[in-house]
Write an enzyme that holds these catalytic residues in place. Structure first.
Site, PDB file in Angstrom:
ATOM      1  N   LYS A  88      56.924  18.885 -47.789  1.00  0.00           N
ATOM      2  CA  LYS A  88      55.371  18.625 -48.078  1.00  0.00           C
ATOM      3  C   LYS A  88      55.411  17.693 -49.493  1.00  0.00           C
ATOM      4  O   LYS A  88      56.085  18.074 -50.112  1.00  0.00           O
ATOM      5  CB  LYS A  88      54.254  19.555 -48.401  1.00  0.00           C
ATOM      6  CG  LYS A  88      53.919  20.305 -46.993  1.00  0.00           C
ATOM      7  CD  LYS A  88      53.737  18.870 -45.712  1.00  0.00           C
ATOM      8  CE  LYS A  88      53.019  19.683 -44.736  1.00  0.00           C
ATOM      9  NZ  LYS A  88      53.737  20.468 -43.618  1.00  0.00           N
TER      10      LYS A  88
HETATM   11  C1  LIG Z   1      52.934  22.134 -43.376  1.00  0.00           C
HETATM   12  C2  LIG Z   1      50.963  21.886 -42.302  1.00  0.00           C
HETATM   13  C3  LIG Z   1      50.089  22.524 -41.831  1.00  0.00           C
HETATM   14  C4  LIG Z   1      50.233  24.338 -42.584  1.00  0.00           C
HETATM   15  O1  LIG Z   1      50.801  24.193 -44.251  1.00  0.00           O
HETATM   16  P1  LIG Z   1      52.175  25.340 -44.856  1.00  0.00           P
HETATM   17  O2  LIG Z   1      51.864  25.692 -46.421  1.00  0.00           O
HETATM   18  O3  LIG Z   1      53.337  25.099 -43.861  1.00  0.00           O
HETATM   19  O4  LIG Z   1      51.627  26.546 -43.764  1.00  0.00           O
HETATM   20  C5  LIG Z   1      49.187  23.012 -41.364  1.00  0.00           C
HETATM   21  N1  LIG Z   1      48.739  21.064 -40.996  1.00  0.00           N
HETATM   22  C6  LIG Z   1      49.666  20.498 -40.892  1.00  0.00           C
HETATM   23  C7  LIG Z   1      48.976  19.202 -41.094  1.00  0.00           C
HETATM   24  C8  LIG Z   1      51.065  20.810 -41.935  1.00  0.00           C
HETATM   25  O5  LIG Z   1      52.043  18.873 -42.051  1.00  0.00           O
END
Ligand SMILES: *Cc1c(COP(=O)(O)O)cnc(C)c1O
Length: 396
Positions: free
Chosen positions: A185
């Protein structure tokens, strides 16, 4: 998008602070420490997002789960979510015993309010828009629906940190918003997530729920009361420490993304037949992905293949992606689980094979998204843009 591309001395310093005290937990051990990284990061996020409350948890999925639970969503309640998202969205809904109801997206790549309204029932408790690929779901019509039907608006802003809608940061517009700090992210701390809200009660629920129901009212953790059942979705101080260093660079990351995004976007404007994903009025994206549409599914598939083979990496064709689109969610559609599923979920799960996916398929089958990387140089971005235009002009 990924903050890990800029991992360096700032992150090392924050982590070393934690290692030097040896207190790896966010709560307690007051005598052995002089810093609280999770609290520091929560304050940084609240200040930057202009929101009353931030609560960190162990992942973005945990943030969605805790947000739903804190809003009182439980067994048999229906939550409306888009057909284009990451699997975490329905995982979180199922994990609180609720029912994921899928609705079509539009050219914003987010939930379409008209499609949402069609699937609202007496059991609907919340709408969960997902700001996919750095951009924005049109929230105003969804806010109207929530007001009209007394529903909660829970924003999944995991991919859109730093974007805004009518001047407000994405994630802070609904009753509660969720961020992910996983490794890919914009801001990473390895694994982590956050919920943001202006609602004191939701915030308190989240704090208790994510720490076994601890009410945190006394100085002695062992003597805390547990007003309701909770789980453990805590973040560790080590993860929060990385987050402190990363979050301070958010504006820098977005500036770089914007510069590179704009170079590629300007170049692609010359390709006849190519159109860009729509940004709703009042929306400013975080520029983590550039998404565009081509005239047909066949041309899009051919182009995606040509881009990959031509050395343009980090492009995504979501239509047949295993994780982000309903076409590959057979484990949800067939409810494939390890153990027995609760009767409430089994009895109430919609027959997803009867759904009308046409509107979303028509868009996603023609969509290509390009990840914007922080580690590129401007020269590399210019070369990449020229290469993309050449490949696209040869096909479209
Ligand atoms: C990455 C992501 C999540 C989940 O996040 P994690 O930290 O990997 O559990 C949820 N929703 C979206 C749209 C994402 O891109």
């Amino acid at each position: 998008m990924p903050g890990f591309e800029f991992f360096g001395d700032l992150e090392r310093k924050e982590v070393n602070d934690v290692l030097n005290t040896g207190v790896l937990m966010r709560y307690g051990f007051e005598g052995a420490r002089d810093h609280y990284k999770a609290e520091e990061l929560e304050q940084l996020i609240s200040d930057r997002m202009n929101t009353n409350h931030t609560h960190l948890v162990s992942s973005g999925t945990a943030a969605l789960t805790v947000a739903l639970a804190s809003a009182g969503v439980g067994a048999g309640d229906e939550v409306i979510m888009p057909m284009f998202t990451f699997v975490a969205t329905f995982e979180a809904i199922l994990s609180v015993g609720a029912i994921p109801v899928l609705a079509n997206i539009d050219a914003t790549l987010g939930l379409n309010a008209t499609a949402v309204e069609k699937v609202i029932t007496k059991r609907t408790k919340a709408i969960m828009p997902v700001h996919m690929c750095g951009a924005i779901t049109d929230l105003a019509p969804l806010q109207e629906l929530c007001k009209k039907h007394d529903l909660r608006l829970i924003e999944d802003a995991c991919q859109a940190i730093g974007g805004t809608y009518n001047g407000k940061p994405l994630g802070t517009i609904g009753d509660v918003g969720c961020f992910s700090f996983d490794y890919v992210k914009t801001i990473t701390c390895g694994e982590g997530g956050a919920i943001v809200t202006n609602n004191k009660e939701l915030y308190t629920n989240a704090v208790y729920y994510s720490d076994h129901g601890h009410d945190h009212l006394g100085a002695d953790r062992g003597k805390d009361k547990h007003p309701f059942l909770g789980y453990n979705y805590r973040i560790s101080e080590l993860h929060a420490a990385v987050g402190v260093a990363q979050f301070k660079q958010l504006d820098k990351f977005i500036e770089i993304q914007k510069t590179y995004f704009t170079i590629i976007e300007e170049a692609l404007k010359s390709v006849v037949g190519l159109t860009f994903r729509e940004i709703p009025e009042g929306g400013v994206q975080n520029y983590s992905f550039l998404s565009f549409f081509l005239p047909t599914k066949e041309l899009t598939q051919k182009t995606h293949k040509a881009l990959s083979e031509g050395g343009v990496d980090a492009t995504f064709y979501w239509f047949d992606n295993n994780w982000h689109y309903h076409t590959k969610w057979e484990h949800l559609k067939e409810l494939t689980t390890l153990g027995n599923v609760s009767k409430t979920i089994k009895d109430n799960l919609p027959d997803y094979s009867n759904y009308d996916y046409k509107a979303s398929d028509e868009i996603i089958s023609r969509t290509i998204s390009c990840l914007i990387k922080l580690s590129w140089t401007e020269e590399e971005v210019n070369e990449r843009a020229a290469k993309m235009v050449a490949i696209l002009n040869g096909i479209v």
